[in-house]
Enzyme design. Structure first.
Site, short mmCIF file in Angstrom:
data_model
loop_
_atom_site.label_atom_id
_atom_site.label_comp_id
_atom_site.label_asym_id
_atom_site.label_seq_id
_atom_site.Cartn_x
_atom_site.Cartn_y
_atom_site.Cartn_z
N GLY A 12 0.93 -1.21 -0.14
CA GLY A 12 0.11 0.01 -0.13
C GLY A 12 0.88 1.23 0.18
N GLN A 16 -2.31 6.87 1.40
CA GLN A 16 -2.09 8.16 2.06
C GLN A 16 -0.71 7.89 3.10
OE1 GLN A 16 -4.78 9.09 5.37
NE2 GLN A 16 -4.43 11.28 5.46
N ASP A 38 2.31 -1.65 -4.51
CA ASP A 38 0.72 -1.14 -4.54
C ASP A 38 0.14 -1.97 -5.45
OD1 ASP A 38 -0.60 1.32 -2.82
OD2 ASP A 38 -1.67 0.59 -4.32
N TYR A 147 -15.02 -2.97 8.24
CA TYR A 147 -13.69 -2.39 8.44
C TYR A 147 -13.08 -2.71 9.83
CZ TYR A 147 -9.70 0.87 8.82
OH TYR A 147 -8.31 1.55 9.01
N LYS A 151 -10.12 -5.22 11.41
CA LYS A 151 -9.25 -4.65 12.17
C LYS A 151 -9.10 -5.54 13.68
CE LYS A 151 -7.05 -2.13 9.42
NZ LYS A 151 -5.75 -2.41 9.07
N ILE A 177 -6.07 10.11 10.00
CA ILE A 177 -4.92 10.83 9.78
C ILE A 177 -5.08 11.88 8.86
CG2 ILE A 177 -2.51 10.50 8.74
CD1 ILE A 177 -3.01 9.00 11.32
C1 AKB Z 1 -11.13 5.58 8.23
O1 AKB Z 1 -11.88 6.72 8.58
O2 AKB Z 1 -11.87 4.66 7.72
C2 AKB Z 1 -9.66 5.49 8.53
C3 AKB Z 1 -9.50 4.99 9.92
C4 AKB Z 1 -10.05 5.92 11.29
O3 AKB Z 1 -8.92 3.97 10.32
N1 AKB Z 1 -9.10 6.84 8.63
#
Ligand code: AKB
Length: 322
Positions: A12, A16, A38, A147, A151, A177
């Protein structure tokens, strides 16, 4: 760790964080020692010009294995991921990239006995049951996004490889970020970057979360510092490995808009929440990063004022040169 002997793979690398982490790693370890990869080719020449670049879909284990073997990689920064908003639009893609991609990295690292692996996590591991203020590192992790689910699983997988196989895997929970080089893509916290581009380009911004939405955020130099500091830390000083909370700053969307308006008089921000509001509402407003501070000396440098000033200066220079 002897710096110059490391051979590093960044997945990646055009994203960003990867796009700013890779040059910092190259400056430290030597351009030829840091292999940028990437799924897509770099948009600017610099990543591929400075050092080796290979196209890699992290779900393609064979290609990952070939690259790791041919460059004799011993350290991986696994930055490739599908973020929260895209993850809600394409949950099965998020699972494939975030889980299968991570398993490929961990399995190759185990088989080849790599020196160290960095697998980032996110504040997305938290959910509505987590305390909203000063969310502890060890707390209820019941995310409501795909997501976040990937994680949580990623943190557990990383820790499993540490305990079961003695692999050195580390990771922090990144907050949103903010950065001036490469825009984020597909995250919920993207508004905190988009607002700077639109303020400079048009003097107005339509924000996709409510003005009172407060989330943990961090400026890119602190994000790079946290990543490198954790990877440099003595393994024996770490009590956990893949789940470090790291706090930078927390602010509401309105506080950010007001701060920008101090530098761009007349800047107008309006608020039109969309599906990302529910994601933002499921995350804490502030987090407790005591473990990172005490175990590997984490301290952020930037606050809302200094970040805004630096962002406007750097992004302003970049946009006016376009
Ligand atoms: C998102 O908004 O999905 C990411 C994160 C907080 O991991 N920037």
């Amino acid at each position: 760790m002897t710096r110059m002997t490391r051979r590093i793979l960044v997945t990646g690398a055009c994203g960003q964080i990867g796009s700013e982490l890779t040059p910092v790693l190259r400056a430290r370890y030597g351009n030829d020692h840091v292999i940028a990869t990437d799924i897509r080719p770099p948009e600017t020449a610099c990543l591929a010009d400075q050092g080796p670049f290979e196209q890699l879909n992290v779900c393609d284990r064979e290609t990952m294995e070939r690259i790791i073997a041919s460059y004799e990689i011993d350290t991986v920064y696994h930055m490739a991921a599908i973020l929260s908003a895209t993850g809600e639009e394409r949950p099965s893609l998020a699972w494939d990239v975030n889980i299968c991609g991570l398993m490929n990295v961990l399995e190759i690292a185990r088989e080849r006995q790599l020196h160290r692996v960095f697998c980032p996590s996110s504040i997305a591991v938290f959910g509505p049951e987590t305390p909203r203020a000063c969310a502890p590192q060890t707390t209820i992790l019941q995310p409501t996004t795909m997501y976040g689910i990937t994680k949580v699983a990623g943190e557990l997988l990383g820790e499993y490889y540490v305990q079961r196989y003695g692999l050195d895997v580390r990771g922090v929970r990144y907050p949103g970020i903010v950065s001036s080089e490469t825009p984020p893509g597909g995250g919920t916290t993207d508004y905190a970057v988009d607002i700077f581009y639109q303020a400079l380009r048009t003097g107005s911004y339509s924000c996709f979360v409510r003005e009172d939405t407060v989330l943990p955020m961090m400026y890119m130099p602190d994000c790079i510092k946290a990543t490198i500091d954790l990877m440099d830390a003595d393994f024996d000083s770490l009590e956990g490995h893949c789940n470090f909370n790291i706090a930078g700053m927390s602010f509401s969307a309105k506080q950010l808009a007001d701060e920008i308006a101090k530098h761009i008089p007349g800047f107008v921000c309006t608020y039109e929440p969309d599906f990302r509001q529910a994601i933002a509402d499921s995350w804490p407003r502030t987090i407790d990063d005591e473990a990172a501070r005490s175990q590997w000396g984490w301290t952020p440098q930037y606050d809302l004022q200094s970040m805004t000033e630096d962002m406007l200066e750097k992004l302003g220079t970049r946009l006016s040169a376009e």
